[in-house]
Design a protein around this motif. Structure first.
Motif, mmCIF file in Angstrom:
data_model
loop_
_atom_site.group_PDB
_atom_site.id
_atom_site.type_symbol
_atom_site.label_atom_id
_atom_site.label_comp_id
_atom_site.label_asym_id
_atom_site.label_seq_id
_atom_site.Cartn_x
_atom_site.Cartn_y
_atom_site.Cartn_z
ATOM 1 N N ASN A 258 3.701 1.843 -0.849
ATOM 2 C CA ASN A 258 3.268 0.812 -1.797
ATOM 3 C C ASN A 258 1.754 0.736 -1.899
ATOM 4 O O ASN A 258 1.215 0.409 -2.965
ATOM 5 C CB ASN A 258 3.822 -0.551 -1.385
ATOM 6 C CG ASN A 258 5.331 -0.618 -1.473
ATOM 7 O OD1 ASN A 258 5.966 0.195 -2.144
ATOM 8 N ND2 ASN A 258 5.927 -1.588 -0.784
ATOM 9 N N SER B 205 -1.121 -3.874 2.991
ATOM 10 C CA SER B 205 0.112 -3.291 3.545
ATOM 11 C C SER B 205 0.096 -3.364 5.060
ATOM 12 O O SER B 205 -0.958 -3.199 5.693
ATOM 13 C CB SER B 205 0.267 -1.829 3.123
ATOM 14 O OG SER B 205 0.760 -1.715 1.811
ATOM 15 N N GLN C 258 0.539 -6.531 -4.531
ATOM 16 C CA GLN C 258 0.297 -5.493 -3.522
ATOM 17 C C GLN C 258 -1.189 -5.477 -3.174
ATOM 18 O O GLN C 258 -1.941 -4.606 -3.582
ATOM 19 C CB GLN C 258 0.751 -4.119 -4.031
ATOM 20 C CG GLN C 258 0.554 -2.964 -3.038
ATOM 21 C CD GLN C 258 1.217 -3.211 -1.707
ATOM 22 O OE1 GLN C 258 2.387 -3.593 -1.656
ATOM 23 N NE2 GLN C 258 0.496 -2.993 -0.619
#
Length: 451
Positions: free
Chosen positions: A91, A105, A102
């Motif tokens: 991602n 992460s 996003q």
């Protein structure tokens, strides 16, 4: 409500530590523009899920309620969608990168050279992101064996509830399928006082997704198993897992996050063992173990506690050095204390924030008080943000930096507990200081978000 009460009790107990940690935040905290709103969402590793969600809740309710809330229409909202470390890396370089869905992460694994190249290609510039350790904790070898009993002493006829003892060699045998029954001689040798290890198949559990927790566990196997078990872990030839071995030459460490069902599949078939039962995320594996008697698997400690699973005591790397047990191995249970001992022992050898080491996990650390299966969880955060496109807004990036600074400082004393058991351990202070300094490199339209 019961768990929240216990959580708040642990927060008050950590007040002294909080005061100490707060001093590392610097004289000026990050600021957030008035009117900032929108989501601040990350994805990836499930190992730190419990810690992140509790941090988000506490930060929103008690640290910065004027800027953070539950509605993205009026305030900033912190969120994390999990999915596993592999999904987090995917991602991070995907089409939603830098959008509010996003912004960061989670990853418990090691970034391979191909991961780094792919991220650089997606971002259009090399090394335009930071990787910072946020939390750490022990991975429980969790099991369900109803009514497991052991003698009070070798000569006693009385029995009590037993705690299973295991080591790298036996765990390797269990996962490769050479050890299939609970009464295998090697398990009995480590547990001479247990009276009811029966000839029952061991139901072996692992992850069905690309997992940093699997990476940590298999890295432990690669270091702790015997030299004859060369295919057991993710480290070939059992070389020292330090920065000096990351040359890419034969016999050095190769970072992978292969599903255990795939990695151990052919070995288990050759040994006549059943396939590994796959579970999605730490929560899925824990639920599978809890649902089947005679099961075993690996999950972050807080998941084992939440599912009422017992944790095996794991043989340490170091032997006792004196007394009646001199030259004998000892066994320790996973806990915040034994994880902290492992982190302290490992940090002098391997820096958890030094990119030259590719972020090695501190498994099988020295010390009679060090639990063997301990891992860091890192966050990957973009450095360069711009307005006028699909990137998140300046206020959202400011909010992310402010939260991360708090979590790396005062927040390190606000550690998640389940039924009174602390599931995580603070990051070593030097690494936290470096991580906070990295936050100053994040820019928006060419200007540092936190000057």
């Amino acid at each position: 409500m019961r768990n929240l009460t216990k959580f708040m009790t642990s927060l008050l107990a950590g007040l002294v530590l909080a005061t100490t940690l707060a001093g590392t935040a610097g004289a000026t905290a990050p600021t957030i523009d008035d009117g900032a709103k929108g989501k601040i969402t990350g994805s990836g590793a499930t190992f730190p899920w419990n810690q992140y969600t509790k941090w988000f809740e506490y930060y929103r309710n008690y640290v910065n309620p004027s800027k953070f809330g539950t509605s993205s229409a009026s305030k900033l909202v912190l969120d994390y969608t999990g999915g596993g470390s592999g999904a987090g890396v995917t991602n991070f370089k995907g089409s939603d990168r830098k959008k509010e869905t996003q912004m960061f992460s989670g990853n418990d694994g090691v970034l391979s050279s191909s991961d780094r190249t792919a991220i650089d290609t997606a971002l259009g510039v090399a090394n335009d992101y930071i990787v910072i350790p946020m939390t750490a904790g022990p991975i429980s070898v969790a099991y369900r064996f109803d009514g497991l009993k052991q003698k009070v002493s070798a000569s006693s006829k009385k029995t009590t509830s037993a705690t299973l003892r295991l080591n790298g060699e036996v765990l390797c045998g269990i996962y490769t399928g050479s050890i299939k029954k609970w009464n295998d001689a090697k398990i009995k040798a480590l547990n001479p006082l247990i009276t009811n290890l029966t000839e029952t198949d061991i139901i072996v559990n692992g992850r069905s997704d690309s997992s940093g927790t699997t990476f940590i566990f298999a890295s432990y196997l690669g270091k702790s198993a015997t030299a004859a078990q060369k295919n057991c872990g993710y480290e070939s030839n059992f070389v020292s897992n330090t920065s000096t071995t990351f040359s890419g030459t034969a016999g050095t460490f190769t970072p992978v996050k292969t599903q255990p069902g795939t990695y151990f599949g052919a070995m288990r078939t050759a040994n006549g063992a059943a396939a590994i039962v796959g579970g999605d995320g730490n929560a899925g594996v824990a639920a599978n173990i809890a649902g089947s008697n005679f099961s075993i698997g690996y999950v972050e400690l807080s998941y084992a506690v939440a599912n009422d699973l017992k944790s095996a005591a794991i043989e340490t790397k170091s032997k006792f050095t004196s007394g009646a047990n001199k030259n004998k191995f000892n066994y320790v249970l996973p806990s915040a204390t034994t994880a902290a001992a492992a982190l302290a022992a490992a940090v002098s050898v391997e820096d958890p924030i030094n990119p030259s080491t590719s972020f090695v996990q501190p498994v099988f650390a020295a010390g009679t008080g060090s639990y063997g299966i301990v891992g860091y969880s890192w966050l990957m955060v973009y450095k360069t943000w711009v307005s006028g496109g699909t990137d998140a807004t300046k206020g959202q990036v400011q909010g992310l930096v402010a939260f991360l600074n708090w979590a790396l400082t005062t927040g390190q004393s606000k550690l998640y507990t389940s039924d009174g058991v602390q599931g995580y351990a603070p990051i070593p202070s030097a690494a936290r200081t470096t991580a906070v300094s990295y936050l100053h490199t994040i820019t928006y339209d060419g200007t540092a978000v936190w000057p």
